[in-house]
Design a protein around this motif. Structure first.
Motif, PDB file in Angstrom:
ATOM      1  N   ALA A 159      15.269  10.782  83.353  1.00 55.71           N
ATOM      2  CA  ALA A 159      14.490  10.227  81.721  1.00 55.71           C
ATOM      3  C   ALA A 159      12.933  10.785  82.182  1.00 55.71           C
ATOM      4  N   VAL A 160      12.512   9.595  83.001  1.00 53.06           N
ATOM      5  CA  VAL A 160      11.119   9.638  83.266  1.00 53.06           C
ATOM      6  C   VAL A 160      10.295  10.726  83.560  1.00 53.06           C
ATOM      7  N   ALA A 161      11.185  11.889  84.709  1.00 49.11           N
ATOM      8  CA  ALA A 161      10.678  12.491  85.201  1.00 49.11           C
ATOM      9  C   ALA A 161      10.753  13.997  84.580  1.00 49.11           C
ATOM     10  N   ILE A 162      11.491  13.901  83.773  1.00 46.59           N
ATOM     11  CA  ILE A 162      12.019  14.812  82.305  1.00 46.59           C
ATOM     12  C   ILE A 162      11.225  14.822  81.690  1.00 46.59           C
ATOM     13  N   ILE A 163      11.001  13.529  80.846  1.00 46.09           N
ATOM     14  CA  ILE A 163       9.933  13.460  79.615  1.00 46.09           C
ATOM     15  C   ILE A 163       8.239  13.643  79.864  1.00 46.09           C
ATOM     16  N   LEU A 164       8.540  13.573  81.627  1.00 45.00           N
ATOM     17  CA  LEU A 164       6.782  14.176  82.026  1.00 45.00           C
ATOM     18  C   LEU A 164       6.343  15.515  82.280  1.00 45.00           C
ATOM     19  N   PHE A 165       7.666  15.949  82.586  1.00 43.27           N
ATOM     20  CA  PHE A 165       8.009  17.761  82.524  1.00 43.27           C
ATOM     21  C   PHE A 165       7.712  18.629  81.523  1.00 43.27           C
ATOM     22  N   ILE A 166       8.498  17.892  80.708  1.00 45.46           N
ATOM     23  CA  ILE A 166       7.969  18.121  78.924  1.00 45.46           C
ATOM     24  C   ILE A 166       6.920  18.288  78.422  1.00 45.46           C
ATOM     25  N   LEU A 167       6.135  16.661  78.799  1.00 38.01           N
ATOM     26  CA  LEU A 167       5.173  17.140  78.264  1.00 38.01           C
ATOM     27  C   LEU A 167       4.004  17.917  78.807  1.00 38.01           C
ATOM     28  N   LEU A 168       3.889  18.234  79.731  1.00 36.23           N
ATOM     29  CA  LEU A 168       3.044  19.416  80.386  1.00 36.23           C
ATOM     30  C   LEU A 168       3.304  20.536  80.699  1.00 36.23           C
ATOM     31  N   VAL A 169       4.624  20.791  80.752  1.00 37.43           N
ATOM     32  CA  VAL A 169       5.247  22.663  80.542  1.00 37.43           C
ATOM     33  C   VAL A 169       5.551  22.973  79.872  1.00 37.43           C
ATOM     34  N   ASP A 170       6.199  22.203  78.370  1.00 31.77           N
ATOM     35  CA  ASP A 170       7.251  23.059  77.469  1.00 31.77           C
ATOM     36  C   ASP A 170       7.472  21.895  76.424  1.00 31.77           C
ATOM     37  N   ARG A 171       6.883  21.220  75.464  1.00 32.12           N
ATOM     38  CA  ARG A 171       7.222  20.715  74.890  1.00 32.12           C
ATOM     39  C   ARG A 171       8.141  21.003  73.994  1.00 32.12           C
ATOM     40  N   ARG A 172       8.949  22.463  73.367  1.00 35.13           N
ATOM     41  CA  ARG A 172       9.285  22.464  72.331  1.00 35.13           C
ATOM     42  C   ARG A 172      11.078  22.399  74.132  1.00 35.13           C
ATOM     43  N   LEU A 173      11.054  21.963  74.637  1.00 32.03           N
ATOM     44  CA  LEU A 173      12.081  21.360  75.476  1.00 32.03           C
ATOM     45  C   LEU A 173      12.825  20.109  75.137  1.00 32.03           C
ATOM     46  N   PHE A 174      12.242  19.057  74.134  1.00 29.34           N
ATOM     47  CA  PHE A 174      12.491  18.198  73.370  1.00 29.34           C
ATOM     48  C   PHE A 174      13.444  17.772  72.388  1.00 29.34           C
ATOM     49  N   LEU A 175      13.430  19.268  71.671  1.00 30.53           N
ATOM     50  CA  LEU A 175      14.889  19.561  71.466  1.00 30.53           C
ATOM     51  C   LEU A 175      15.481  19.412  72.248  1.00 30.53           C
ATOM     52  N   LEU A 176      16.118  20.158  73.230  1.00 30.24           N
ATOM     53  CA  LEU A 176      16.959  20.212  74.401  1.00 30.24           C
ATOM     54  C   LEU A 176      17.469  18.805  74.500  1.00 30.24           C
ATOM     55  N   LEU A 177      16.155  18.443  74.763  1.00 35.29           N
ATOM     56  CA  LEU A 177      17.040  16.592  75.031  1.00 35.29           C
ATOM     57  C   LEU A 177      17.331  15.759  74.240  1.00 35.29           C
ATOM     58  N   ALA A 178      16.807  15.658  73.210  1.00 38.61           N
ATOM     59  CA  ALA A 178      17.651  15.148  72.104  1.00 38.61           C
ATOM     60  C   ALA A 178      18.797  15.717  71.693  1.00 38.61           C
ATOM     61  N   ALA A 179      18.782  16.788  71.947  1.00 38.90           N
ATOM     62  CA  ALA A 179      20.633  16.897  72.536  1.00 38.90           C
ATOM     63  C   ALA A 179      21.286  16.599  73.120  1.00 38.90           C
ATOM     64  N   GLY A 180      21.258  16.038  73.952  1.00 37.76           N
ATOM     65  CA  GLY A 180      20.931  15.806  75.546  1.00 37.76           C
ATOM     66  C   GLY A 180      21.808  14.572  75.224  1.00 37.76           C
ATOM     67  N   LEU A 181      21.013  13.933  74.689  1.00 37.36           N
ATOM     68  CA  LEU A 181      20.402  12.077  74.575  1.00 37.36           C
ATOM     69  C   LEU A 181      22.198  11.951  73.645  1.00 37.36           C
ATOM     70  N   ALA A 182      22.078  13.106  72.519  1.00 34.82           N
ATOM     71  CA  ALA A 182      23.323  12.543  71.780  1.00 34.82           C
ATOM     72  C   ALA A 182      24.695  12.789  72.270  1.00 34.82           C
ATOM     73  N   LEU A 183      25.367  13.937  72.800  1.00 33.76           N
ATOM     74  CA  LEU A 183      25.841  14.249  73.324  1.00 33.76           C
ATOM     75  C   LEU A 183      26.241  13.039  74.646  1.00 33.76           C
ATOM     76  N   LEU A 184      25.504  12.772  75.579  1.00 32.81           N
ATOM     77  CA  LEU A 184      25.669  11.273  76.352  1.00 32.81           C
ATOM     78  C   LEU A 184      27.037  10.506  75.907  1.00 32.81           C
ATOM     79  N   VAL A 185      25.813   9.758  74.368  1.00 32.08           N
ATOM     80  CA  VAL A 185      26.200   8.318  73.878  1.00 32.08           C
ATOM     81  C   VAL A 185      27.805   9.204  73.858  1.00 32.08           C
ATOM     82  N   LEU A 186      28.257  10.262  73.564  1.00 30.14           N
ATOM     83  CA  LEU A 186      29.480  10.666  73.511  1.00 30.14           C
ATOM     84  C   LEU A 186      30.731  10.395  74.263  1.00 30.14           C
ATOM     85  N   ILE A 187      30.083  10.499  75.479  1.00 31.65           N
ATOM     86  CA  ILE A 187      30.509   9.977  77.011  1.00 31.65           C
ATOM     87  C   ILE A 187      31.196   8.724  77.394  1.00 31.65           C
TER      88      ILE A 187
END
Length: 357
Positions: A159-187
């Motif tokens: 999570a730390v590595a991904i968030i840092l990558f998103i902040l430095l490269v492409d902040r649009r990926l936060f939407l994909l990250l949020a969707a992924g986390l929402a799906l993970l809760v269902l597992i």
């Protein structure tokens, strides 16, 4: 620019090995285990001659991690056998924890943490749409492999590595990250592994034999032997100590915190040198990111996302070291410092006239 920090740690370790050596052969083994593989940094910085060499090494490492991620996914599908003590009885939804060739799901998870940002970076480095698609598919496979290790510490590091990558490269990926986390809760197994942290069973397990019981014992031992020089290299908390049980009154185990292990064995002096070395790596990496970022904006090179990906992977490993003895595995230290050397190449050693291929 990282040379001084690494040499400081090597020097401090060598001095402490000679000053605090009740069992010199053990101290020498402990010093070797902590310092020998740092020398890969010097090898890689001297062996990389141009962009082609660096990209060959980069792609080789990413390809290797992808193959191992597929092996991990295969283990999950086939329900690979594992020791019963890897999962508590209160976690029935966890059917297996993948470990590939590493023999440990925690190291397997950390291996994925190191290379997931590097693989995602290829999606921004590549120019052809087909290459971008392959890079993203490979990244997702490695993320699933990390997920199937069921290593909570690896999840935090990822999570730390991904968030840092998103902040430095492409902040649009936060939407994909949020969707992924929402799906993970269902597992179910994700809910089980995270929910177990808030149960009395976890508190009991953590206190009796877990990190909550191991860490205070390490601190007590440090106070007994001296906080500045510690108990000596290879005497507590790691593989060398477990293999050489010379003191009857010490309970030997892996302390599962590389920073605490370093402090108990080498005291405040050794830990301070280790932290300064890692801070030097972080500062140098940030300088490399700034330099390659300027080149990226000027369209002089496409190396910026690669450098960011490598840096994020290294930061994820450093976070994971709070919960595991990651650098106890020689190959993990080799990968770590080889990647640090590649960051130095892109930011400081690369000739300006060279063009990325």
């Amino acid at each position: 620019p990282m040379d001084c920090g690494i040499l400081l740690f090597l020097t401090a370790g060598f001095v402490l090995m000679n000053v605090n050596a009740p069992f010199f052969s053990i101290q020498f083994s402990g010093f070797r285990a902590s310092c020998q593989y740092l020398l890969w940094f010097y090898l890689v910085t001297r062996l990389i001659r141009n962009d082609r060499d660096c990209m060959t090494l980069y792609l080789t490492l990413v390809s290797l991690s992808f193959v191992l991620s597929l092996h991990g996914i295969y283990q999950y599908i086939t329900k690979a056998p594992m020791p019963s003590n890897w999962v508590a009885q209160a976690e029935p939804a966890v059917r297996t924890r993948v470990y590939s060739i590493f023999g440990s799901p925690n190291i397997m998870g950390d291996f994925m943490v190191l290379f997931v940002p590097m693989t995602a970076a290829l999606a921004y480095y590549a120019e052809k749409p087909s290459q971008k698609v392959v890079a993203w598919l490979t990244t997702f496979c490695m993320c699933f492999a990390c997920l199937f290790t069921m290593s909570r510490a690896a999840w935090v590091a990822m999570a730390v590595a991904i968030i840092l990558f998103i902040l430095l490269v492409d902040r649009r990926l936060f939407l994909l990250l949020a969707a992924g986390l929402a799906l993970l809760v269902l597992i179910p197994f994700v809910r089980t592994r995270i929910g177990f942290l808030f149960t009395q069973d976890f508190i009991d397990a953590n206190t009796n034999g877990g990190r909550g019981g191991r860490w205070p014992l390490g601190l007590e031992l440090l106070q007994t032997y001296g906080v500045w020089t510690g108990v000596g290299h290879g005497m507590f908390g790691g593989a060398v100590a477990v293999q050489n049980k010379v003191l009857d009154y010490i309970q030997y185990f892996y302390i599962d915190n590389y920073y605490l292990k370093t402090m108990v064995e080498t005291g405040y002096l050794g830990l301070g040198a280790f932290i300064l070395m890692q801070l030097g790596m972080i500062v140098t990496s940030c300088r490399s990111i700034c330099r390659t970022g300027a080149q990226w904006k000027a369209k002089q090179s496409r190396n910026y996302p690669l450098v960011v990906g490598m840096f994020c992977g290294l930061c994820g490993v450093l976070v994971h070291c709070f919960f595991e003895n990651i650098f106890e595995e020689p190959y993990m230290m080799v990968y770590f410092w080889a990647i640090a050397a590649m960051i130095v190449y892109f930011g400081f050693l690369r000739k300006p006239q060279e063009v990325s291929t």
